[in-house]
Design an enzyme around this catalytic site. Structure first.
Site, PDB file in Angstrom:
ATOM      1  N   ARG A 210       2.367 -12.068  -0.575  1.00 40.87           N
ATOM      2  CA  ARG A 210       1.072 -12.445   0.021  1.00 40.87           C
ATOM      3  C   ARG A 210       0.463 -13.679  -0.633  1.00 40.87           C
ATOM      4  O   ARG A 210       0.784 -14.029  -1.764  1.00 40.87           O
ATOM      5  CB  ARG A 210       0.083 -11.281  -0.159  1.00 40.87           C
ATOM      6  CG  ARG A 210       0.530  -9.966   0.475  1.00 40.87           C
ATOM      7  CD  ARG A 210      -0.144  -9.745   1.793  1.00 40.87           C
ATOM      8  NE  ARG A 210       0.408  -8.623   2.540  1.00 40.87           N
ATOM      9  CZ  ARG A 210      -0.085  -8.227   3.704  1.00 40.87           C
ATOM     10  NH1 ARG A 210      -1.128  -8.834   4.235  1.00 40.87           N
ATOM     11  NH2 ARG A 210       0.464  -7.236   4.351  1.00 40.87           N
TER      12      ARG A 210
ATOM     13  N   ARG B 106       0.851  -1.181   0.000  1.00 40.63           N
ATOM     14  CA  ARG B 106       0.000   0.000   0.000  1.00 40.63           C
ATOM     15  C   ARG B 106       0.892   1.238   0.000  1.00 40.63           C
ATOM     16  O   ARG B 106       1.988   1.221   0.541  1.00 40.63           O
ATOM     17  CB  ARG B 106      -0.890   0.031   1.241  1.00 40.63           C
ATOM     18  CG  ARG B 106      -2.069  -0.927   1.171  1.00 40.63           C
ATOM     19  CD  ARG B 106      -2.937  -0.812   2.412  1.00 40.63           C
ATOM     20  NE  ARG B 106      -2.245  -1.274   3.591  1.00 40.63           N
ATOM     21  CZ  ARG B 106      -1.728  -0.504   4.527  1.00 40.63           C
ATOM     22  NH1 ARG B 106      -1.849   0.809   4.460  1.00 40.63           N
ATOM     23  NH2 ARG B 106      -1.117  -1.015   5.560  1.00 40.63           N
TER      24      ARG B 106
ATOM     25  N   TYR C 110      -1.536  -3.633  -6.972  1.00 40.87           N
ATOM     26  CA  TYR C 110      -1.173  -4.400  -5.789  1.00 40.87           C
ATOM     27  C   TYR C 110      -2.232  -4.350  -4.675  1.00 40.87           C
ATOM     28  O   TYR C 110      -2.627  -3.259  -4.242  1.00 40.87           O
ATOM     29  CB  TYR C 110       0.168  -3.907  -5.186  1.00 40.87           C
ATOM     30  CG  TYR C 110       0.466  -4.652  -3.918  1.00 40.87           C
ATOM     31  CD1 TYR C 110       1.071  -5.908  -3.984  1.00 40.87           C
ATOM     32  CD2 TYR C 110       0.043  -4.182  -2.677  1.00 40.87           C
ATOM     33  CE1 TYR C 110       1.250  -6.652  -2.846  1.00 40.87           C
ATOM     34  CE2 TYR C 110       0.226  -4.930  -1.529  1.00 40.87           C
ATOM     35  CZ  TYR C 110       0.833  -6.162  -1.622  1.00 40.87           C
ATOM     36  OH  TYR C 110       0.993  -6.914  -0.501  1.00 40.87           O
TER      37      TYR C 110
ATOM     38  N   LYS D 168      -9.299  -2.483   2.201  1.00 47.17           N
ATOM     39  CA  LYS D 168      -9.009  -1.310   3.032  1.00 47.17           C
ATOM     40  C   LYS D 168      -9.820  -0.090   2.607  1.00 47.17           C
ATOM     41  O   LYS D 168     -10.289   0.680   3.442  1.00 47.17           O
ATOM     42  CB  LYS D 168      -7.522  -0.977   2.975  1.00 47.17           C
ATOM     43  CG  LYS D 168      -6.620  -2.126   3.383  1.00 47.17           C
ATOM     44  CD  LYS D 168      -6.907  -2.617   4.769  1.00 47.17           C
ATOM     45  CE  LYS D 168      -5.833  -3.443   5.268  1.00 47.17           C
ATOM     46  NZ  LYS D 168      -5.680  -4.416   6.142  1.00 47.17           N
TER      47      LYS D 168
ATOM     48  N   CYS E  55       1.731  -7.181  12.088  1.00 46.62           N
ATOM     49  CA  CYS E  55       2.032  -7.350  13.517  1.00 46.62           C
ATOM     50  C   CYS E  55       1.325  -8.552  14.125  1.00 46.62           C
ATOM     51  O   CYS E  55       1.216  -8.673  15.340  1.00 46.62           O
ATOM     52  CB  CYS E  55       1.682  -6.083  14.282  1.00 46.62           C
ATOM     53  SG  CYS E  55       2.856  -4.751  13.980  1.00 46.62           S
TER      54      CYS E  55
ATOM     55  N   SER F 198      -0.579  -3.385  10.641  1.00 52.65           N
ATOM     56  CA  SER F 198      -0.227  -4.274   9.536  1.00 52.65           C
ATOM     57  C   SER F 198       1.071  -5.014   9.853  1.00 52.65           C
ATOM     58  O   SER F 198       2.004  -4.425  10.399  1.00 52.65           O
ATOM     59  CB  SER F 198      -0.047  -3.474   8.244  1.00 52.65           C
ATOM     60  OG  SER F 198      -1.252  -2.819   7.932  1.00 52.65           O
TER      61      SER F 198
ATOM     62  N   HIS G 186      -9.872  -2.461  12.040  1.00 49.63           N
ATOM     63  CA  HIS G 186      -8.785  -3.297  11.505  1.00 49.63           C
ATOM     64  C   HIS G 186      -8.511  -4.415  12.518  1.00 49.63           C
ATOM     65  O   HIS G 186      -7.483  -4.408  13.187  1.00 49.63           O
ATOM     66  CB  HIS G 186      -7.549  -2.413  11.300  1.00 49.63           C
ATOM     67  CG  HIS G 186      -6.458  -3.022  10.475  1.00 49.63           C
ATOM     68  ND1 HIS G 186      -5.181  -2.515  10.460  1.00 49.63           N
ATOM     69  CD2 HIS G 186      -6.433  -4.087   9.634  1.00 49.63           C
ATOM     70  CE1 HIS G 186      -4.421  -3.234   9.647  1.00 49.63           C
ATOM     71  NE2 HIS G 186      -5.150  -4.196   9.140  1.00 49.63           N
TER      72      HIS G 186
ATOM     73  N   ASP H  88      -8.552  -9.846   9.531  1.00 46.56           N
ATOM     74  CA  ASP H  88      -8.073  -8.492   9.217  1.00 46.56           C
ATOM     75  C   ASP H  88      -9.078  -7.383   9.494  1.00 46.56           C
ATOM     76  O   ASP H  88      -8.694  -6.304   9.911  1.00 46.56           O
ATOM     77  CB  ASP H  88      -7.656  -8.441   7.733  1.00 46.56           C
ATOM     78  CG  ASP H  88      -6.781  -7.250   7.405  1.00 46.56           C
ATOM     79  OD1 ASP H  88      -5.775  -7.049   8.118  1.00 46.56           O
ATOM     80  OD2 ASP H  88      -7.080  -6.519   6.446  1.00 46.56           O
TER      81      ASP H  88
HETATM   82  P1  GTP Z   1      -1.568  -7.581   7.674  1.00 45.75           P
HETATM   83  O1  GTP Z   1      -2.102  -8.643   6.752  1.00 45.75           O
HETATM   84  O2  GTP Z   1      -0.528  -6.720   7.013  1.00 45.75           O
HETATM   85  O3  GTP Z   1      -2.640  -6.749   8.298  1.00 45.75           O
HETATM   86  O4  GTP Z   1      -0.673  -8.345   8.813  1.00 45.75           O
HETATM   87  P2  GTP Z   1      -1.091  -9.187  10.116  1.00 45.75           P
HETATM   88  O5  GTP Z   1      -1.371  -8.254  11.255  1.00 45.75           O
HETATM   89  O6  GTP Z   1      -2.147 -10.159   9.779  1.00 45.75           O
HETATM   90  O7  GTP Z   1       0.288  -9.935  10.472  1.00 45.75           O
HETATM   91  P3  GTP Z   1       0.688 -11.479  10.332  1.00 45.75           P
HETATM   92  O8  GTP Z   1      -0.116 -12.365  11.211  1.00 45.75           O
HETATM   93  O9  GTP Z   1       0.740 -11.804   8.897  1.00 45.75           O
HETATM   94  O10 GTP Z   1       2.173 -11.464  10.924  1.00 45.75           O
HETATM   95  C1  GTP Z   1       3.179 -10.643  10.393  1.00 45.75           C
HETATM   96  C2  GTP Z   1       4.525 -11.059  10.909  1.00 45.75           C
HETATM   97  O11 GTP Z   1       4.557 -11.098  12.339  1.00 45.75           O
HETATM   98  C3  GTP Z   1       4.957 -12.448  10.454  1.00 45.75           C
HETATM   99  O12 GTP Z   1       6.296 -12.388  10.049  1.00 45.75           O
HETATM  100  C4  GTP Z   1       4.812 -13.311  11.673  1.00 45.75           C
HETATM  101  O13 GTP Z   1       5.728 -14.374  11.660  1.00 45.75           O
HETATM  102  C5  GTP Z   1       5.077 -12.333  12.817  1.00 45.75           C
HETATM  103  N1  GTP Z   1       4.352 -12.730  14.058  1.00 45.75           N
HETATM  104  C6  GTP Z   1       3.027 -12.974  14.161  1.00 45.75           C
HETATM  105  N2  GTP Z   1       2.689 -13.345  15.428  1.00 45.75           N
HETATM  106  C7  GTP Z   1       3.838 -13.314  16.145  1.00 45.75           C
HETATM  107  C8  GTP Z   1       4.148 -13.597  17.525  1.00 45.75           C
HETATM  108  O14 GTP Z   1       3.290 -13.935  18.339  1.00 45.75           O
HETATM  109  N3  GTP Z   1       5.449 -13.455  17.889  1.00 45.75           N
HETATM  110  C9  GTP Z   1       6.415 -13.062  17.002  1.00 45.75           C
HETATM  111  N4  GTP Z   1       7.661 -12.947  17.461  1.00 45.75           N
HETATM  112  N5  GTP Z   1       6.159 -12.811  15.694  1.00 45.75           N
HETATM  113  C10 GTP Z   1       4.898 -12.932  15.271  1.00 45.75           C
HETATM  114  C1  SPV Z   2      -2.446  -4.433   5.573  1.00 46.23           C
HETATM  115  O1  SPV Z   2      -1.495  -3.775   5.117  1.00 46.23           O
HETATM  116  O2  SPV Z   2      -2.945  -4.186   6.703  1.00 46.23           O
HETATM  117  C2  SPV Z   2      -2.962  -5.555   4.782  1.00 46.23           C
HETATM  118  C3  SPV Z   2      -2.449  -5.729   3.417  1.00 46.23           C
HETATM  119  O3  SPV Z   2      -3.822  -6.280   5.247  1.00 46.23           O
HETATM  120  S1  SPV Z   2      -3.279  -4.744   2.247  1.00 46.23           S
HETATM  121  O4  SPV Z   2      -4.497  -5.433   1.850  1.00 46.23           O
HETATM  122  O5  SPV Z   2      -2.379  -4.577   1.100  1.00 46.23           O
HETATM  123  O6  SPV Z   2      -3.617  -3.474   2.843  1.00 46.23           O
HETATM  124 MN    MN Z   3      -4.318  -5.682   7.444  1.00 46.12          MN
END
Ligand code: GTP
Ligand code: SPV
Ligand code: MN
Length: 596
Positions: A379, A71, A199, A208, A252, A250, A228, A279
């Site tokens: 992704r 984004r 993208y 979003k 996290c 995002s 979110h 999400d």
């Molecule tokens: P968006 O799709 O961008 O909104 O991301 P998200 O919030 O769904 O994050 P996602 O679960 O994909 O995790 C992103 C990164 O954080 C990955 O590299 C995971 O491995 C890492 N991660 C997730 N949960 C944990 C955790 O409990 N501990 C640690 N150390 N890393 C974590």
């Molecule tokens: C985020 O960035 O929080 C996502 C990926 O979930 S996107 O759909 O590209 O915004």
């Molecule tokens: Mn997201």
């Protein structure tokens, strides 16, 4: 033949077609035959690559251009009549000026191309939460992704009838010129315009752009919330089901928490985890006076790197079929996909996310984007229905009742493993001061304040958004309790102390025990903290009661430093910050000073 007589739809479609001048207009009916035909076309043009259909049935790979991989917040605008309505945190452009500027870019941009008309629904068609949209796009990749991420089909047009109540989305990849890339929202006009990107969050307009930016604006007007947040269900050994939502910025950990696998000790006792969403959550007050949540999406657009059999097997299994991968690494020996953190066997013969031959020996942690096989933000677009832990409640038109709202971010030192706010107002404050630290190579973490994980997604003034949270609190007779978690505290060497992932259930169970009034807590300047022995660490190697104590410690000096940063941020948000938030901030500072 148009599949609808809705004049609002047809007039708008004609207007957009007159501007963009496509050679053809094709309605997307949601049928598998049509999707298959489009896939074939995208395969022929090289827009997608077919993967090993034995190992990855229904899976395809797509690569975006090198400068179109995430984004673009700097090029995302909220075009309300006044700048004040968009607020200081959003980029703003005058609506008329913006339309004029983008009209130039859109004029004739679809010449020689087909315009696809995608009628889609966010949430179950006809449900109390449902909102409808139509996306016009010249990208088959967008059509194929939207078909996974939302509910696409002519039943949406039927449900819409003659109404003008739909979100008008226009997308063109145009020339993919990054200098002229725009993601703009006209919330007063139910309109989204996106150009020069192809993208994810920039172009899958249901996600979003609609489900957060436009929906947050509508939610304020109509008395509900678009957040979110993931939605997670916990089933207890006695069959009781509880639901929590969680907002993390995002990348996290939302997808990971939403699909967690309970640690063995809990599995043996009969605990189960179900995913409702990973999400986005839309929240409404139910007739029982509780807050109810639905996931308006129909699929997952998840981060690939780091997803593996240990960290998130549910996500991994979800994307082993019917999935579109974007910007991951291709193993040319097996015609399968790979990404950093999948396993310790990087492919010997590979094409990286940029489409170049790739030797894994060249990988340099300090320069991931240029040396990794998969882009760090690569992704998978996968169907919710393929998720092994999908909750039956995913199909509930009324959603699920929420017991707890959990905020969180990546903090190396300040935030403890978990704490509980003292009220809805205090919880709103806790959300407003959310932050994450980005650790650039070599540099100390830079704090980015990301209120409710919504900094890039609120479709109006951030101060008014906090006021809306406070107002909602008054409208929910039995509100969820509000918590804050941090899985990312590090030791002196920068290693994460808490194991995270499945073990986060241990913290979620404390949270739910608090909601049920089943466990005591210590009151501290920042809120209620667990007694260390109340976080179950049975079966956890390397974590002692002392580790938990350490994870729960509150460094008053660090917090007071944070308070100064919060003051700066509030000043930046500006004069729409509700007085109650300033009162909460002053009270926090006073409590911290008294404890010093
Ligand atoms: P968006 O799709 O961008 O909104 O991301 P998200 O919030 O769904 O994050 P996602 O679960 O994909 O995790 C992103 C990164 O954080 C990955 O590299 C995971 O491995 C890492 N991660 C997730 N949960 C944990 C955790 O409990 N501990 C640690 N150390 N890393 C974590
Ligand atoms: C985020 O960035 O929080 C996502 C990926 O979930 S996107 O759909 O590209 O915004
Ligand atoms: Mn997201």
């Amino acid at each position: 033949m148009n599949p609808t007589n809705n004049q609002h739809v047809l007039n708008w479609l004609n207007e957009m077609a007159a501007m963009t001048k496509p050679d053809n207009i094709v309605w997307i009916d949601g049928s598998e035959e049509q999707v298959a035909a489009l896939r074939k076309e995208a395969l022929a043009s090289g827009e997608i690559i077919q993967l090993n259909q034995e190992k990855l049935p229904g899976c395809y790979l797509h690569r975006t251009t090198w400068d179109d991989v995430a984004r673009v917040e700097g090029r995302t605008f909220i075009c309300t009549k006044t700048k004040e309505d968009a607020g200081n945190i959003n980029n703003w452009m005058d609506p008329a000026e913006c339309r004029a500027k983008l009209t130039k870019l859109y004029t004739g941009c679809m010449k020689g191309r087909t315009m696809y008309v995608i009628p889609y629904s966010m949430s179950i068609v006809g449900s109390p939460f449902a909102k409808y949209g139509i996306e016009l796009t010249d990208s088959i990749y967008v059509v194929l992704n939207m078909e996974i991420m939302t509910r696409v089909g002519f039943n949406v047009l039927e449900a819409l009838g003659d109404s003008s109540d739909f979100i008008k989305g226009l997308h063109s990849k145009a020339t993919l010129d990054a200098e002229n890339r725009y993601i703009v929202h006209f919330p007063e006009d139910d309109t989204i315009w996106s150009i020069n990107s192809n993208y994810g969050g920039n172009v899958l307009l249901g996600k979003k752009c609609f489900a957060l930016r436009i929906a947050s604006y509508l939610g304020r007007k109509e008395g509900w919330m678009a957040e979110h947040m993931l939605i997670l269900g916990v089933t207890y050994p006695d069959g009781t089901k509880k639901y929590v939502t969680a907002a993390f910025p995002s990348a996290c950990g939302k997808t990971n928490l939403a699909m967690l696998i309970p640690p063995e000790v809990f599995q043996k006792q009969g605990y189960k985890i179900e995913t409702v969403g990973d999400d986005i959550a839309w929240l409404r007050v139910g007739s029982d006076g509780r807050l109810w949540a639905v996931n308006p999406e129909n699929g997952f657009f998840g981060v690939a790197p780091g997803t593996n059999e240990k960290s998130n097997p549910n996500a991994l299994h979800t994307c082993m079929k019917d999935t579109i991968f974007t910007n991951v690494c291709l193993n040319t020996d097996t015609n399968t996909v790979w990404w950093e953190g999948l396993d310790n066997n990087p492919p010997v013969h590979a094409i990286n996310w940029k489409g170049q031959p790739w030797d894994y020996h060249t990988y340099d942690k300090a320069d991931k984007v240029n040396t990794s096989g998969a882009h760090p933000n690569s992704r998978f677009t996968a169907k919710a229905t393929n998720c092994p832990c999908l909750s039956p409640a995913f199909y509930e038109p009324n959603g699920v009742p929420v017991d707890a709202i959990i905020f969180g971010g990546r903090r190396a030192r300040t935030a403890p493993l978990v704490y509980q706010s003292t009220s809805w107002q205090n919880g709103t404050f806790v959300g407003s001061i959310m932050a994450s630290e980005t650790t650039a190579a070599g540099a100390v973490g830079v704090v980015r304040r990301d209120p409710m994980a919504m900094r890039p997604f609120v479709g109006y003034n951030m101060g008014d958004y906090w006021a809306h949270w406070l107002e909602m609190g008054l409208k929910i007779p039995h509100p969820p309790k509000i918590f804050h978690v941090n899985w990312f505290r590090t030791d002196d060497k920068g290693n994460f102390i808490w194991p995270g992932f499945g073990d986060n259930l241990r913290v979620v169970l404390w949270i739910l025990a608090r909601c049920a009034g089943k466990v005591d807590a210590d009151i501290t300047p920042i809120g209620y903290l667990p007694k260390a022995e109340d976080i179950c660490i049975d079966g956890l190697e390397g974590i002692t009661l002392d580790t938990v104590r350490d994870l729960l410690s509150v460094d008053t000096a660090a917090w007071l430093e944070d308070v100064e940063n919060i003051k700066e941020f509030y000043a930046q948000v500006g004069d729409h910050v509700p007085q109650a938030m300033y009162d909460e901030l002053a009270a926090l500072e006073a409590r911290l000073k008294a404890a010093r």
